[in-house]
Design an enzyme around this catalytic site. Structure first.
Site, mmCIF file in Angstrom:
data_model
loop_
_atom_site.group_PDB
_atom_site.id
_atom_site.type_symbol
_atom_site.label_atom_id
_atom_site.label_comp_id
_atom_site.label_asym_id
_atom_site.label_seq_id
_atom_site.Cartn_x
_atom_site.Cartn_y
_atom_site.Cartn_z
ATOM 1 N N GLY A 270 -21.121 11.959 19.727
ATOM 2 C CA GLY A 270 -19.955 11.439 19.031
ATOM 3 C C GLY A 270 -19.066 12.563 18.521
ATOM 4 C CB VAL A 271 -15.595 12.536 17.475
ATOM 5 C CG1 VAL A 271 -14.550 13.483 16.936
ATOM 6 C CG2 VAL A 271 -15.295 12.176 18.923
ATOM 7 C CD GLU A 295 -17.252 7.375 23.292
ATOM 8 O OE1 GLU A 295 -16.771 6.253 23.134
ATOM 9 O OE2 GLU A 295 -17.853 7.992 22.394
ATOM 10 C CG ASN A 385 -12.444 5.936 11.620
ATOM 11 O OD1 ASN A 385 -11.397 5.947 10.988
ATOM 12 N ND2 ASN A 385 -13.377 6.870 11.481
ATOM 13 C CE LYS A 409 -16.001 7.933 -1.620
ATOM 14 N NZ LYS A 409 -14.627 8.483 -1.617
#
Length: 504
Positions: A270-271, A295, A385, A409
């Site tokens: 993934g990115v 991808e 997203n 957080k």
């Protein structure tokens, strides 16, 4: 090199115009398919011209919005500009622009979140209605009218086929020397006329180097001269390095146990920074002659190719930092023979992912103790997203990893929870969960066995006792296959919404 040199097809010369004139050809309510995948290959001029038109129409009290379909995310000068002008009615299948995200979560934009492998075929099947205009970035047009694809292919093949009209953006800044790097497969068909795809290795070329378009459809050709949105990849932090080390150790162990071949199976990543940390780990790991089947080609895969650790990489887009793109452009002769860019209906094809035995690594927002995964929603309701291609690879990969830091957080949110507030990937799709705390191998485990491993291996120490307490009380109280206390299962999320902290 200007547009005259890039557009070698004489029939298109009288259709060259500026972006404003081309935008005037797109009416209110049109469904527009744009190129673009993860900040690469998106149109640079038309979206801004459409945004200016929308603002002018709104100033006159007239409505103006388009329905926007792409490959995946684009950039501020595309999604951002259109959102700023309140010019998007419907959006699919993926978005990372913060202003568009705000409008999605405010209900202004109707967002359709989809598996990326489904988008082209569902559009081709006619499930979404007509596409009026395709706006596609290309690097040039050959003398025969073939299109030289840009840095992303995404859904461009399908958009060019199904759109009533086509506008081409010819980008004279991106390197025309990429010509020949692309592999466009034209063998797909609508059921029941489908035939098997002739690919048995991740680096097989099965198509053609050019996109095709009916010249009669092309109503405008616009010159642009702009770079893609360069990603900024920070140096891997301590948590990312721990996650990467756990994955590398696991893959090494699987190979020693004979469950992975000595020549590693193709890698999908993934990115983001965690993904690049994993790729950096592979750079220094024991694996040789790696193949990429993914991808998005990021900086880490370029490093692997350059070092000779990866022999070939197949993707649908190249999304690099500014420094990495400079290296890519300077060494195109080297990369052209090692990188293959394909349509996303091939790069994400579930049949190919399973056939090739792809090792999938994707990020998540949260996991619950039973292995359900939330990739898309914050606190159950707010879209982040989109699911992207994670489901294409997770359900069909030979091995599937979901990764995240254990807390967010500043520790106020646990990324391991009793029950996910939204589920994108069920426990049946989840094999391995990794945080900086450790790796939970869930293969062959029942739900209760999974819960014990996830709590022990992946939860942050400040939340581990809370999770164990919840699980113990759930086991004592109700059904014992997947124990839950329904009045408490989502209480951690509600507590965060009420107090700003999941902890009691």
């Amino acid at each position: 090199m200007g547009i005259a040199e890039r557009v070698r097809f004489p029939q298109f010369h009288n259709r060259i115009m500026d972006a404003a004139a081309a935008a005037a050809l797109i009416p209110h309510g049109a469904t527009v398919g744009m190129s673009g995948f993860t900040g690469a290959g998106y149109p640079k001029a038309l979206p801004q011209a459409i945004a200016e038109r929308a603002q002018a129409e709104h100033a006159q009290g007239r409505p103006y919005k388009i329905n926007l379909w792409t490959g995946a995310s684009t950039a501020p000068e595309c999604d951002g500009a259109l959102a700023q002008a309140h010019a998007i009615g419907q959006r699919l299948p993926f978005n990372t622009d913060p202003l568009a995200r705000q409008q999605i979560n405010a209900g202004e934009i109707d967002f359709i979140d989809m598996h990326l492998s489904h988008v082209a075929q569902h559009a081709w099947f006619g499930f979404f209605g007509k596409m009026n205009v395709a706006v596609i970035e290309v690097l040039g047009v050959t003398a025969d009218g073939l299109l030289i694809p840009s840095t992303a292919i995404g859904n461009n093949k399908t958009w060019l086929e199904i759109a009533d009209q086509v506008i081409l953006e010819v980008n004279t800044k991106l390197p025309g020397a990429m010509e020949g790097m692309h592999d466009i497969y034209y063998g797909t068909a609508i059921p029941p006329r489908r035939m098997p795809i002739s690919m048995t290795h991740a680096d097989n070329r099965i198509g053609e180097p050019y996109l095709k378009v009916d010249p009669a459809k092309v109503i405008a050709v616009v010159e642009t001269h702009g770079s893609d949105r360069n990603n900024v990849f920070n140096a891997p932090d301590a948590d990312s390095n721990l996650i990467a080390s756990a994955i590398i150790d696991f893959l090494t162990h699987e190979m020693q146990a004979g469950r992975l071949p000595k020549q590693m199976l193709p890698i999908q990543s993934g990115v983001g920074n965690v993904a690049n940390a994993v790729l950096a780990g592979l750079l220094h790991g024991p694996f040789e002659q790696l193949l990429g089947f993914t991808e998005v080609l990021q900086d880490g895969m370029l490093d692997l190719l350059r070092a000779g650790k990866m022999s070939r990489a197949s993707a649908t887009a190249i999304s690099l930092s500014a420094q990495a793109f400079e290296d890519f452009e300077k060494n195109l002769d080297f990369y052209r023979s090692r990188i293959i860019l394909r349509p996303q209906e091939i790069s994400n094809h579930p049949e190919l992912v399973r056939r090739l035995g792809v090792i999938a690594m994707n990020s998540m927002i949260e996991a619950d103790i039973y292995g359900n995964i939330n990739s898309t929603h914050l606190m159950g309701s707010s879209m982040m997203n989109g699911i992207g291609g994670s489901g294409d690879f997770a359900r069909n990969g030979y091995l599937s990893f979901f990764v995240t830091p254990s807390v967010a957080k500043g520790g106020k949110i646990s990324c391991i929870v009793p029950m996910c507030s939204h589920v994108d990937h069920t426990e049946h799709d989840t094999q391995i969960i990794v945080t900086e705390q450790g790796l939970a191998d869930l293969r062959g485990l029942s739900p209760k066995q999974r819960a014990k491993v996830v709590i022990e291996k992946c939860a942050h120490p400040s939340y581990r006792p809370m999770l164990q307490d919840y699980f113990d009380r759930a086991c004592a109280k109700g059904a014992l296959h997947t124990p839950h206390i329904l009045t408490e299962a989502l209480s951690w999320h509600q507590r965060f919404l009420d107090t700003g902290d999941m902890r009691v």
